[in-house]
Design a protein around this motif. Structure first.
Motif, PDB file in Angstrom:
ATOM      1  N   MET A  99      20.597  -6.718  -5.814  1.00 45.81           N
ATOM      2  CA  MET A  99      19.458  -7.610  -5.912  1.00 45.81           C
ATOM      3  C   MET A  99      19.991  -9.039  -5.918  1.00 45.81           C
ATOM      4  SD  MET A  99      16.380  -7.928  -8.749  1.00 45.81           S
ATOM      5  CE  MET A  99      17.234  -7.049  -9.973  1.00 45.81           C
ATOM      6  N   GLU A 100      19.370  -9.888  -5.128  1.00 45.80           N
ATOM      7  CA  GLU A 100      19.770 -11.285  -5.059  1.00 45.80           C
ATOM      8  C   GLU A 100      19.228 -12.047  -6.256  1.00 45.80           C
ATOM      9  OE1 GLU A 100      18.422 -12.839  -1.369  1.00 45.80           O
ATOM     10  OE2 GLU A 100      19.419 -11.297  -0.197  1.00 45.80           O
ATOM     11  N   VAL A 101      19.757 -13.240  -6.483  1.00 42.34           N
ATOM     12  CA  VAL A 101      19.328 -14.065  -7.612  1.00 42.34           C
ATOM     13  C   VAL A 101      17.861 -14.451  -7.467  1.00 42.34           C
ATOM     14  CG1 VAL A 101      19.713 -16.262  -8.787  1.00 42.34           C
ATOM     15  CG2 VAL A 101      21.648 -14.922  -8.017  1.00 42.34           C
ATOM     16  N   THR A 102      17.432 -14.789  -6.265  1.00 42.59           N
ATOM     17  CA  THR A 102      16.029 -15.164  -6.072  1.00 42.59           C
ATOM     18  C   THR A 102      15.113 -13.978  -6.344  1.00 42.59           C
ATOM     19  OG1 THR A 102      16.210 -14.696  -3.707  1.00 42.59           O
ATOM     20  CG2 THR A 102      16.517 -16.974  -4.397  1.00 42.59           C
ATOM     21  N   GLY A 103      15.546 -12.784  -5.957  1.00 39.47           N
ATOM     22  CA  GLY A 103      14.761 -11.588  -6.239  1.00 39.47           C
ATOM     23  C   GLY A 103      14.660 -11.320  -7.730  1.00 39.47           C
ATOM     24  N   PHE A 104      15.734 -11.598  -8.453  1.00 37.22           N
ATOM     25  CA  PHE A 104      15.736 -11.405  -9.902  1.00 37.22           C
ATOM     26  C   PHE A 104      14.763 -12.359 -10.587  1.00 37.22           C
ATOM     27  CE2 PHE A 104      17.460 -12.375 -14.119  1.00 37.22           C
ATOM     28  CZ  PHE A 104      17.418 -11.106 -14.676  1.00 37.22           C
ATOM     29  N   PHE A 105      14.809 -13.639 -10.231  1.00 39.06           N
ATOM     30  CA  PHE A 105      13.910 -14.613 -10.845  1.00 39.06           C
ATOM     31  C   PHE A 105      12.454 -14.374 -10.441  1.00 39.06           C
ATOM     32  CE2 PHE A 105      17.843 -17.173 -11.330  1.00 39.06           C
ATOM     33  CZ  PHE A 105      17.811 -17.225 -12.711  1.00 39.06           C
ATOM     34  N   THR A 106      12.245 -13.965  -9.214  1.00 35.04           N
ATOM     35  CA  THR A 106      10.898 -13.628  -8.785  1.00 35.04           C
ATOM     36  C   THR A 106      10.363 -12.451  -9.590  1.00 35.04           C
ATOM     37  OG1 THR A 106      11.378 -14.406  -6.554  1.00 35.04           O
ATOM     38  CG2 THR A 106       9.487 -12.946  -6.809  1.00 35.04           C
TER      39      THR A 106
ATOM     40  N   GLY B  32      14.834  -1.491  -4.061  1.00 37.29           N
ATOM     41  CA  GLY B  32      16.062  -1.776  -3.324  1.00 37.29           C
ATOM     42  C   GLY B  32      16.840  -0.517  -3.008  1.00 37.29           C
ATOM     43  N   ALA B  33      16.878   0.412  -3.961  1.00 35.60           N
ATOM     44  CA  ALA B  33      17.582   1.676  -3.741  1.00 35.60           C
ATOM     45  C   ALA B  33      16.893   2.518  -2.673  1.00 35.60           C
ATOM     46  CB  ALA B  33      17.674   2.456  -5.047  1.00 35.60           C
ATOM     47  N   LEU B  34      15.573   2.395  -2.566  1.00 36.35           N
ATOM     48  CA  LEU B  34      14.811   3.144  -1.562  1.00 36.35           C
ATOM     49  C   LEU B  34      14.676   2.390  -0.237  1.00 36.35           C
ATOM     50  CD1 LEU B  34      11.904   4.445  -3.843  1.00 36.35           C
ATOM     51  CD2 LEU B  34      13.904   5.717  -3.051  1.00 36.35           C
ATOM     52  N   ASN B  35      15.262   1.194  -0.152  1.00 34.40           N
ATOM     53  CA  ASN B  35      15.201   0.338   1.035  1.00 34.40           C
ATOM     54  C   ASN B  35      13.779  -0.048   1.419  1.00 34.40           C
ATOM     55  OD1 ASN B  35      17.957   0.017   1.477  1.00 34.40           O
ATOM     56  ND2 ASN B  35      18.077   1.895   2.686  1.00 34.40           N
ATOM     57  N   VAL B  36      12.925  -0.296   0.450  1.00 35.65           N
ATOM     58  CA  VAL B  36      11.568  -0.760   0.719  1.00 35.65           C
ATOM     59  C   VAL B  36      11.324  -2.127   0.069  1.00 35.65           C
ATOM     60  CG1 VAL B  36      10.587   1.539   0.999  1.00 35.65           C
ATOM     61  CG2 VAL B  36      10.634   0.507  -1.275  1.00 35.65           C
TER      62      VAL B  36
END
Length: 89
Positions: A1-8, A51-55
Motif C-alpha cells: 500500500m502506498e503512503v497516499t493510499g494509507f492516508f486516504t 490490494g491482495a485481491l488486486n481490486v
C-alpha cells in the motif's frame, strides 16, 4: 500500500466507521470515538485486502474496496458493541 493510499484510508475511515454503525441493526452502546477508530482500522484492513485481491486500483470509484471497508467496519462495530455493552454492566 502506498503512503497516499494509507492516508486516504485514514480519512475515509472516519466515514466508514459511521457507515459501518448504520449497517449494523439495533442500537450500539459504544462511544462515537470508538466507532471512528473502528472505521479507521476497517478502512486500512479493507485497503490491504483489496490490494491482495488486486481490486484496489480500478478506474473510477473502487466499489469493491469500499464494500470491503464497510463490511469490516460493520463486523468491528458488532463485535465491539457486544463486548463493550457487557463490560459496562
Amino acid at each position: 500500500m502506498e503512503v497516499t493510499g494509507f492516508f486516504t484510508a485514514l480519512v475515509i475511515g472516519l466515514i466508514i466507521g459511521a457507515l459501518g454503525r448504520l449497517v449494523v441493526p439495533g442500537r450500539q452502546s459504544i462511544p462515537i470515538w470508538l466507532t471512528l477508530l473502528i472505521g479507521v482500522i476497517a478502512a486500512v484492513l479493507g485497503t490491504l485486502v483489496a490490494g491482495a485481491l488486486n481490486v484496489d486500483d480500478t478506474p473510477g470509484v473502487d466499489w469493491i474496496e469500499l464494500g470491503l471497508q464497510v463490511a469490516f467496519a460493520a463486523i468491528g462495530v458488532s463485535i465491539v458493541a457486544g463486548t463493550y455493552g457487557r463490560r459496562r454492566h
